[in-house]
Scaffold this motif. Sequence first.
Motif, PDB file in Angstrom:
ATOM      1  N   LYS A   1      12.020  -8.192 -44.699  1.00 34.37           N
ATOM      2  CA  LYS A   1      11.957  -6.995 -43.844  1.00 34.37           C
ATOM      3  C   LYS A   1      10.824  -6.053 -44.256  1.00 34.37           C
ATOM      4  O   LYS A   1      10.951  -4.840 -44.198  1.00 34.37           O
ATOM      5  CB  LYS A   1      13.291  -6.237 -43.869  1.00 34.37           C
ATOM      6  CG  LYS A   1      14.512  -7.083 -43.564  1.00 34.37           C
ATOM      7  CD  LYS A   1      14.442  -7.716 -42.191  1.00 34.37           C
ATOM      8  CE  LYS A   1      15.698  -8.525 -41.906  1.00 34.37           C
ATOM      9  NZ  LYS A   1      15.610  -9.267 -40.614  1.00 34.37           N
TER      10      LYS A   1
ATOM     11  N   GLU B   1       8.712 -12.358 -43.648  1.00 35.81           N
ATOM     12  CA  GLU B   1       8.910 -11.111 -42.909  1.00 35.81           C
ATOM     13  C   GLU B   1      10.341 -11.001 -42.400  1.00 35.81           C
ATOM     14  O   GLU B   1      10.933  -9.916 -42.397  1.00 35.81           O
ATOM     15  CB  GLU B   1       7.919 -11.009 -41.757  1.00 35.81           C
ATOM     16  CG  GLU B   1       6.503 -10.691 -42.206  1.00 35.81           C
ATOM     17  CD  GLU B   1       5.565 -10.412 -41.052  1.00 35.81           C
ATOM     18  OE1 GLU B   1       4.595  -9.667 -41.252  1.00 35.81           O
ATOM     19  OE2 GLU B   1       5.803 -10.954 -39.951  1.00 35.81           O
ATOM     20  N   GLN B   2      10.908 -12.141 -41.975  1.00 42.27           N
ATOM     21  CA  GLN B   2      12.286 -12.138 -41.498  1.00 42.27           C
ATOM     22  C   GLN B   2      13.274 -11.850 -42.623  1.00 42.27           C
ATOM     23  O   GLN B   2      14.261 -11.132 -42.439  1.00 42.27           O
ATOM     24  CB  GLN B   2      12.622 -13.497 -40.858  1.00 42.27           C
ATOM     25  CG  GLN B   2      11.865 -13.811 -39.593  1.00 42.27           C
ATOM     26  CD  GLN B   2      12.208 -12.848 -38.459  1.00 42.27           C
ATOM     27  OE1 GLN B   2      13.376 -12.673 -38.128  1.00 42.27           O
ATOM     28  NE2 GLN B   2      11.196 -12.244 -37.868  1.00 42.27           N
TER      29      GLN B   2
ATOM     30  N   PRO C   1       6.194  -5.818 -44.227  1.00 41.87           N
ATOM     31  CA  PRO C   1       4.977  -6.466 -43.706  1.00 41.87           C
ATOM     32  C   PRO C   1       4.412  -7.465 -44.711  1.00 41.87           C
ATOM     33  O   PRO C   1       4.396  -7.208 -45.915  1.00 41.87           O
ATOM     34  CB  PRO C   1       4.014  -5.291 -43.499  1.00 41.87           C
ATOM     35  CG  PRO C   1       4.877  -4.079 -43.468  1.00 41.87           C
ATOM     36  CD  PRO C   1       6.037  -4.366 -44.371  1.00 41.87           C
ATOM     37  N   VAL C   2       3.961  -8.598 -44.215  1.00 40.47           N
ATOM     38  CA  VAL C   2       3.356  -9.634 -45.046  1.00 40.47           C
ATOM     39  C   VAL C   2       2.033 -10.030 -44.408  1.00 40.47           C
ATOM     40  O   VAL C   2       1.963 -10.243 -43.192  1.00 40.47           O
ATOM     41  CB  VAL C   2       4.283 -10.867 -45.178  1.00 40.47           C
ATOM     42  CG1 VAL C   2       3.603 -11.958 -45.996  1.00 40.47           C
ATOM     43  CG2 VAL C   2       5.613 -10.477 -45.807  1.00 40.47           C
TER      44      VAL C   2
ATOM     45  N   TYR D   1       6.006 -15.852 -41.530  1.00 41.51           N
ATOM     46  CA  TYR D   1       7.078 -15.566 -40.576  1.00 41.51           C
ATOM     47  C   TYR D   1       8.428 -15.480 -41.280  1.00 41.51           C
ATOM     48  O   TYR D   1       9.203 -14.532 -41.079  1.00 41.51           O
ATOM     49  CB  TYR D   1       7.109 -16.642 -39.490  1.00 41.51           C
ATOM     50  CG  TYR D   1       8.299 -16.537 -38.564  1.00 41.51           C
ATOM     51  CD1 TYR D   1       8.321 -15.587 -37.542  1.00 41.51           C
ATOM     52  CD2 TYR D   1       9.391 -17.380 -38.728  1.00 41.51           C
ATOM     53  CE1 TYR D   1       9.419 -15.469 -36.700  1.00 41.51           C
ATOM     54  CE2 TYR D   1      10.493 -17.273 -37.884  1.00 41.51           C
ATOM     55  CZ  TYR D   1      10.511 -16.320 -36.872  1.00 41.51           C
ATOM     56  OH  TYR D   1      11.603 -16.216 -36.044  1.00 41.51           O
TER      57      TYR D   1
END
Length: 328
Positions: free
Chosen positions: A162, A158-159, A164-165, A155
Amino acid sequence: MIQFRIQPDSEIPASTQLFNQIRFAIASRQYPPGYKLPSTRALAMQTGLHRNTISKVYRQLEEEGFVESLAGSGIYVRAQGHEGGSRLKSPILKQHPEAYKVVQLAMDELLSQGCSLNQAREIFLAEIDWRLRCSARVLVAAPSQDIGAGELMMYELEQSLKIPVQLVAMEDLITVLDQTSSATVVTSRYFIAEVEAIALAKTVRVIPLDIYDYAKEINLVRTLPKDSCVGIVSLSSGILRATEVIIHGFRGDELLVMTSQPKDAYKLQALVKRAEVIFSSDQVSFSAVQAAVQAAQEDIIRPPKLIRSENYIGTKSINLLKRELGLG
């Protein structure tokens, strides 16, 4: 530092003597491209010439293309012809003025080891290509028994990044890596040894992440009155176990510690009714605690103090990962 000598009784003007000596230093690569010339003050002390005379010589060198002046930085030897490639024109190098020197030193080292220019080029391109391919797929690995820690990392990455993980249970990591040609695997230092052992034979990078130090939270716990009840809520069962051990380590049995994951409604309800202070390690847990306090407000005489910790992953570690992935 090269010693320039001025003959005061010479028929050749002092400024011409200095100009010729500096030009020779450049031509003989005693002053190579990118070299910063001495300040007018330093050169005045060495030669005995007035600083205005030295400034005049520097202007002449610049006019004739031997040097370039960078505002606020100094005067530097220019690359000649194709010697510096597109160095002076590249906007990237204006943003990163030391980049050319780094590349030049690395290139010189490869050539000194016997590599040809073509071989050096292949090495650079292979490394860049591999890093780009690895950065295209980022995997977060965590053991299945503490997959909550992986959810936290995924989470927050990704924040921050920026991009996809993908979250992968450590037990499934070898299967996932068998199906990809390259990737970057990130994990907490708690799990790094196991992840490295799994990824050892694969064409992937493994990068450890440092976690938040919880210094502010620990200092607060140190000041709590004896017999206080502390609540800990987290997605990660590992964080809950580690927190109990840490608090017991410096407060012994003086404090009652209650823990819960946000999905455990029964334990969460008991915790919000009993604890004076509740720490949440992540936004999901914090929101669950707020909802539980709201639902139990009729049964709570004094609402607990709610504290949302900072990111699980340390800021320095996030910045390092951005650099490794080429994200700035």
